[in-house]
Design a protein around this motif. Sequence first.
Motif, short mmCIF file in Angstrom:
data_model
loop_
_atom_site.label_atom_id
_atom_site.label_comp_id
_atom_site.label_asym_id
_atom_site.label_seq_id
_atom_site.Cartn_x
_atom_site.Cartn_y
_atom_site.Cartn_z
N LYS A 259 2.76 0.92 6.58
CA LYS A 259 1.95 2.12 6.71
C LYS A 259 0.45 1.82 6.72
O LYS A 259 -0.34 2.57 7.29
CB LYS A 259 2.26 3.09 5.57
CG LYS A 259 3.68 3.61 5.57
CD LYS A 259 3.94 4.49 4.36
CE LYS A 259 5.39 4.95 4.33
NZ LYS A 259 5.69 5.79 3.12
N LEU A 266 -1.85 2.20 -0.09
CA LEU A 266 -0.73 3.12 -0.35
C LEU A 266 -1.09 4.12 -1.44
O LEU A 266 -0.48 5.19 -1.51
CB LEU A 266 0.51 2.33 -0.77
CG LEU A 266 1.17 1.45 0.30
CD1 LEU A 266 2.16 0.48 -0.35
CD2 LEU A 266 1.85 2.30 1.35
N ASP A 343 11.85 0.47 7.50
CA ASP A 343 12.56 1.75 7.34
C ASP A 343 14.04 1.58 7.65
O ASP A 343 14.91 2.14 6.97
CB ASP A 343 11.96 2.81 8.26
CG ASP A 343 10.61 3.34 7.77
OD1 ASP A 343 10.25 3.04 6.61
OD2 ASP A 343 9.93 4.01 8.55
N THR A 365 8.60 -0.83 0.82
CA THR A 365 7.90 -0.23 1.96
C THR A 365 7.63 -1.34 2.96
O THR A 365 7.30 -2.46 2.58
CB THR A 365 6.59 0.45 1.51
OG1 THR A 365 5.92 0.98 2.66
CG2 THR A 365 5.66 -0.52 0.80
#
Length: 495
Positions: A259, A266, A343, A365
């Motif tokens: 991300k 994060l 994911d 993650t």
Amino acid sequence: MATQLFDKETTIELRKKHIGPSCAVFFAKDPIKIIRGQGQFLYDEKGERYLDCINNVAHVGHCHPHVVQAAIKQMELLNTNSRFLHDNLVQYAQRLTATLPEKLSVCYFVNSGSEANDLALRLARHHTGHQDIITLDNAYHGHVTSLIDVSPYKFHELGVGAKKDFIHVASAPDVYRGKFREDHPDPASAYADEVKEIIEQAQRKGRQIAAFIAESLQSCGGQVLPPPGYFQKVAQHVRGAGGVFIADEVQVGFGRVGKHFWAFQLQGEDFVPDIVTMGKPIGNGHPMSCVVTTKDIADSFLNSGMEYFNTFGGNPVSCAIGLAVLDVIENQALQRHAAQVGDYLIALLNELKEKHPLIGDIRGTGLFVGVDMVKDRLKRTPATAEAQFMIYRLKEEHIILSADGPHRNVLKFKPPMCFSREDAKFVVDKIDAILSDPDRGIHQAMPEIGGCKRKDTSLPNEDDEENVRGGGRRCVGPGEEATHRHKAAKKRLRT
């Protein structure tokens, strides 16, 4: 390249003779001899291929051709001390700082994650004039003396009295195994309040806090993701006491979390550390690292009156390699790739969790994922021996995975960033097969593990720089906790 390729037995004997005995190897009972790497794969002396699920050092893939060619081209031209002017140094600093918040603008290039964290402590102490450091339980920051001091993962192994008076240990912000869990209304504030209390206790004793240091995501501590907002609250308490916040990105930076480019991001856009350290993936296996900080902290270091230089840090070859790594991350969209494959991997593992009670928690993650193995989901009893058995069985399937955490029961995924969806499916299918196997599965094979007094328990269970935690523990049966003596020592140290 080595001038001679020994047979495996000769290599083992020479290692025993000439290499320090505390330098452990992966799978010490039957170590793998690796002679070549490519992408996410490693090859042994027989040409057997292993899927590498742990080598975050080879960030963009083993022997990536763009990185290799950048190194060769620059090495053929020049490599020298960074006290000479060279464009590679400033170009790399410019590109690296462009990935960070604006105030993090000044670089110090060094040669390893340990060296970076050691320098970060120096910067913090010069800037604040204070000495004391707050660290997190189960943290690992490096192998030099100053970092063993701030690494409970290491100094707890030394027993009572190993913690220095100027070190303060806060609870790891672990919402699965920690004191404040996922059912707590505000675990971020609860864990941060403990840091505030530590600061107040230290001040009552006349001590002052120089820094709080934390891995942005704990790796050796068991793939722990702090609850959102935790770092902001800790930074407020620490800065209020005159200290600074050091974010250790050595294992989790450079887009691994998917991300964001940096794992500390994060926590939210409103959090910016005062010092960031990086290593391992920065050079794709080349010994290189960096400390990035603010102009104010850099000026304080200058005003100390001591000139700083580093013979090899920031040399033209290292910076050419660093630039090439950034090229590959950008050109191959590896941050986005990490998000997508991560994911997918987490979804597959969660499906596996529904099927197998030995899997207690899936967390992570991007391409930083942990599988917490338990004997009892309600009690969250660590399945230490089972996790270690799983690692050896996966090795037989030509998959290299690691197990770590304070109970050594967390399977850790942190592979090269070229790790694919197909690789993820392959590994998860193999884990499923091992958990389901009626003949060689964990439940049938555990008696072979339980009760043995195994001096050598070396597994790939620590950072890639040091290989593994030293052996010496007794391997207990599946009904016991393999680290009960270790935990008792930790409890005494906390008090």
